[in-house]
Design a protein around this motif. Structure first.
Motif, PDB file in Angstrom:
ATOM      1  N   SER A 107       0.814  -1.202   0.000  1.00  0.00           N
ATOM      2  CA  SER A 107       0.000   0.000   0.000  1.00  0.00           C
ATOM      3  C   SER A 107       0.859   1.269   0.000  1.00  0.00           C
ATOM      4  O   SER A 107       0.547   2.259  -0.660  1.00  0.00           O
ATOM      5  N   MET A 108       1.962   1.224   0.745  1.00  0.00           N
ATOM      6  CA  MET A 108       2.881   2.361   0.764  1.00  0.00           C
ATOM      7  C   MET A 108       3.408   2.634  -0.634  1.00  0.00           C
ATOM      8  O   MET A 108       3.499   3.781  -1.066  1.00  0.00           O
ATOM      9  N   ARG A 109       3.724   1.574  -1.347  1.00  0.00           N
ATOM     10  CA  ARG A 109       4.265   1.763  -2.695  1.00  0.00           C
ATOM     11  C   ARG A 109       3.184   2.304  -3.621  1.00  0.00           C
ATOM     12  O   ARG A 109       3.424   3.209  -4.402  1.00  0.00           O
ATOM     13  N   ALA A 145      -1.888   1.786  14.886  1.00  0.00           N
ATOM     14  CA  ALA A 145      -1.576   1.274  13.559  1.00  0.00           C
ATOM     15  C   ALA A 145      -2.646   0.277  13.117  1.00  0.00           C
ATOM     16  O   ALA A 145      -3.146   0.311  11.987  1.00  0.00           O
ATOM     17  N   LEU A 146      -2.997  -0.589  14.049  1.00  0.00           N
ATOM     18  CA  LEU A 146      -3.963  -1.628  13.742  1.00  0.00           C
ATOM     19  C   LEU A 146      -5.340  -1.043  13.379  1.00  0.00           C
ATOM     20  O   LEU A 146      -5.967  -1.437  12.399  1.00  0.00           O
ATOM     21  N   LYS A 147      -5.756  -0.075  14.162  1.00  0.00           N
ATOM     22  CA  LYS A 147      -7.061   0.529  13.905  1.00  0.00           C
ATOM     23  C   LYS A 147      -7.068   1.277  12.572  1.00  0.00           C
ATOM     24  O   LYS A 147      -8.059   1.241  11.834  1.00  0.00           O
ATOM     25  N   GLU A 174      -9.430   0.732   9.186  1.00  0.00           N
ATOM     26  CA  GLU A 174     -10.227   1.797   8.569  1.00  0.00           C
ATOM     27  C   GLU A 174      -9.795   2.086   7.141  1.00  0.00           C
ATOM     28  O   GLU A 174     -10.214   3.069   6.543  1.00  0.00           O
ATOM     29  N   GLY A 175      -8.900   1.246   6.619  1.00  0.00           N
ATOM     30  CA  GLY A 175      -8.504   1.413   5.226  1.00  0.00           C
ATOM     31  C   GLY A 175      -7.227   2.204   5.020  1.00  0.00           C
ATOM     32  O   GLY A 175      -6.776   2.381   3.897  1.00  0.00           O
ATOM     33  N   ARG A 229     -13.297   8.215  10.243  1.00  0.00           N
ATOM     34  CA  ARG A 229     -12.499   7.979   9.059  1.00  0.00           C
ATOM     35  C   ARG A 229     -12.383   9.227   8.199  1.00  0.00           C
ATOM     36  O   ARG A 229     -11.303   9.591   7.741  1.00  0.00           O
ATOM     37  N   LYS A 230     -13.517   9.887   8.030  1.00  0.00           N
ATOM     38  CA  LYS A 230     -13.533  11.094   7.199  1.00  0.00           C
ATOM     39  C   LYS A 230     -12.736  12.213   7.874  1.00  0.00           C
ATOM     40  O   LYS A 230     -11.953  12.912   7.237  1.00  0.00           O
ATOM     41  N   LYS A 231     -12.922  12.321   9.186  1.00  0.00           N
ATOM     42  CA  LYS A 231     -12.208  13.369   9.921  1.00  0.00           C
ATOM     43  C   LYS A 231     -10.701  13.148   9.843  1.00  0.00           C
ATOM     44  O   LYS A 231      -9.928  14.087   9.689  1.00  0.00           O
ATOM     45  N   PHE A 232     -10.322  11.877   9.952  1.00  0.00           N
ATOM     46  CA  PHE A 232      -8.891  11.577   9.899  1.00  0.00           C
ATOM     47  C   PHE A 232      -8.327  11.920   8.520  1.00  0.00           C
ATOM     48  O   PHE A 232      -7.238  12.468   8.399  1.00  0.00           O
TER      49      PHE A 232
END
Ligand SMILES: [Zn+2]
Length: 580
Positions: A242-244, A258-260, A264-265, A341-344
């Motif tokens: 995903s990073m790539r 990290a897990l959460k 959340e995608g 999720r949206k706020k983040f």
């Protein structure tokens, strides 16, 4: 690295099988074709040649053999790629003694992890499951992230190891058992365990969170022959793809954060393991992405040590942005809230470049007459540590915020750079000692190879008869790519291709193999009988055209000598005659 081992691995594997595990390959004539995994494209320009056992992308110019593909794809160094492929090929590497010991430790760690994973579903782990459920991690999710549970009591794992015949001495070495006055006992007791994996996905350590009672909130495995805290990041293996793809990483502090975020995608998230950031972690991140969004609790992000760590990542060439979390909240709290999720996502969008964040963190000092000078100095030192071009982007903004005129800031910055010069030089040296990860190498690595030159290079590489008969002077004068020149020169001086290749692997150079793979691919367009002549005359013609243009300009400026004018006339005739 023994050359015969490398050869054996290569012979036993088919590049089409290996790459086929990563990409959807479609047959295209004698080759296979796919969408390139290393640059974004809609029509496939990535080719795999079963005959030559090489790959090449006409889009981005990358290419090489089965080893270089796995190195690029998995972000591994050559020895790591060799180990991975050797396992796949069933070749036992004549590993050094230390490595042999290490292999056992991986097995032991794996065994312990399996034991703990079973425990989390067993009777006795109710409290652990309830704790996780409260934090939004149900059993399914706990299994997805391979969480474990270390039961209360002193010898659960120890007894398990005894029945399996695992030497306790090695379990101590792996950090799973502790040697005390009255014998060995389990390190982790009454803790939820997070597996820490290396970039290849092998469990190398465990992080344990207590759920009740006294004791440190977290304890982690100690350093061991297979685990170095400095060069590990939690969930790196799960995040690297995903990073790539996204070109960025989100960096948080805690396992749970990290897990959460993954759930959340935000699958590009990794966590540091409770230490300040290191050069090694910077190099790891740099393998997979260009940008790093740092997401620490507000009170920690502003601390000196944290900011130093961020500059360290930025010096490694990462674009660092700092995400401002609301006071008193961590990423876990945030995404757990309604609409989290949206706020983040919005917070990520608003992340600020590091130097500007640094100024904001020093806000109160900058407003205080007695402390303003110290604060300014720190900010300017941070800026001075950045590459000049990078720093320049922020100068007007920084000057304004520090209450300095731009020329003033430039002068102070220049001085700071000078006094840091010696130290920075040392840093860079250290960084470049890390094989296969140095930035310069990566950059020049991606320069696409010239089709004609690389094709000639490939011909010389594969044909021993040609190497014995071709005149070095004649060919080398026609080449302009330095890498092609040095490969051809070495081969015509009698160096052995396998030897050369081994040297590249040891020094971590990947462009030569990319050039050769490109050459092989380009060569397919030519007729086998005449290709050498056609290529050499095309190169000769190109050289003459360059010379012709050069002389033409010189003549136009009235600077050409008599001799050059004559040469120009000859070239004009030759080029005209040669054109069909
Ligand atoms: Zn490509």
């Amino acid at each position: 690295m023994a050359r015969d081992e490398i050869e054996e691995v290569r012979e036993r594997l088919d590049i089409v099988d290996v790459i086929g595990d990563y990409l959807r390959l479609n047959r295209s004539g004698r080759n296979f074709r796919a969408l390139c995994p290393f640059h974004s494209e809609r029509t496939p320009s990535f080719y795999v040649s079963p005959e030559r056992q090489t790959w090449h992308c006409f889009g981005c110019g990358r290419g090489g053999d089965v080893f270089s593909f796995v190195m690029e794809q998995e972000g591994l160094s050559f020895p790591e790629a060799l180990r991975l492929l050797a396992e796949r090929a069933g070749v036992t590497l004549k590993a050094r003694q230390a490595d042999k010991g290490a292999k056992d430790l991986y097995d032991i760690m794996n065994e312990a992890h399996a034991f703990y994973r079973k425990q989390i579903q067993a009777v006795g782990a109710e409290a652990a499951r309830a704790y996780l459920a409260r934090r939004g991690i149900d059993t399914k999710r706990a299994m997805l992230f391979e969480l474990g549970w270390a039961p209360q009591g002193w010898d659960g794992l120890k007894r398990h190891f005894s029945t399996r015949g695992i030497p306790l001495r090695q379990a101590v070495q792996a950090g799973l058992l502790v040697e005390g006055d009255r014998g060995t006992y389990d390190r982790f007791r009454g803790r939820i365990l997070f597996p820490i994996k290396d970039v290849r996905g092998r469990v190398i350590a465990l992080g344990g969170r207590i759920i009740s009672g006294d004791g440190a909130k977290y304890i982690n495995s100690p350093e061991s022959p297979i685990y170095s805290k400095r060069s590990s990041l939690y969930l790196l293996n799960a995040a690297k793809k995903s990073m790539r793809e996204k070109g960025k990483a989100i960096l948080v502090e805690g396992y749970m954060d990290a897990l959460k975020l993954h759930l959340e995608g935000f699958t590009e998230t990794v966590a540091t393991l409770g230490t300040s950031l290191t050069e090694e972690q910077a190099a790891l991140l740099k393998r997979f992405c260009e940008q790093c969004l740092i997401c620490y609790d507000a009170d920690i992000a502003g601390q000196e040590a944290a900011i130093r760590g961020m500059y360290l990542l930025q010096r490694a060439g990462l674009d660092i942005r700092v995400v401002a979390l609301p006071e008193g909240m961590d990423p876990d709290d945030l995404v757990s809230a309604d609409d989290g999720r949206k706020k983040f996502e919005e917070l990520l969008e608003m992340a600020v470049p590091l130097p500007l964040f640094h100024i904001a963190a020093k806000r109160s000092e900058l407003a205080d007459e007695t402390r303003v000078n110290g604060a300014r100095r720190e900010i300017i030192e941070g800026l001075a540590g950045l590459p000049v071009l990078e720093a320049n982007r922020y100068l007007p903004e920084v000057a304004r915020r520090l209450g300095l005129l731009l020329p003033e800031l430039l002068r102070i910055l220049e001085k700071a750079r000078e006094s840091m010069g010696a130290k920075d030089h040392k840093d860079r040296r250290i960084r470049e000692n890390v094989p296969a990860e140095s930035r310069q190498e990566n950059k020049s690595d991606k320069t696409p190879a010239d089709p004609l030159e690389s094709a000639v290079c490939y011909l010389v590489w594969t044909d021993p008869k040609l190497r014995a008969t071709l005149s070095p002077e004649g060919v080398l004068a026609l080449l302009s790519d330095e890498v092609v020149q040095s490969i051809v020169a070495a081969l015509l001086q009698g160096e052995d291709p396998a030897q050369l290749e081994n040297r590249w692997h040891e020094t971590g150079e990947s462009r030569p193999m990319a050039v050769l793979a490109a050459g092989g691919a380009h060569l397919e367009e030519y007729d086998e009988e005449t290709r050498l002549d056609v290529l050499l005359s095309a190169l000769k013609r190109r050289k003459e055209q360059r010379r012709f243009r050069f002389l033409k300009e010189k003549k136009a400026r009235g600077e050409a000598s008599m001799e050059e004018i004559r040469e120009f006339a000859d070239l004009a005739k030759a080029l005209k005659g040669g054109s069909r």
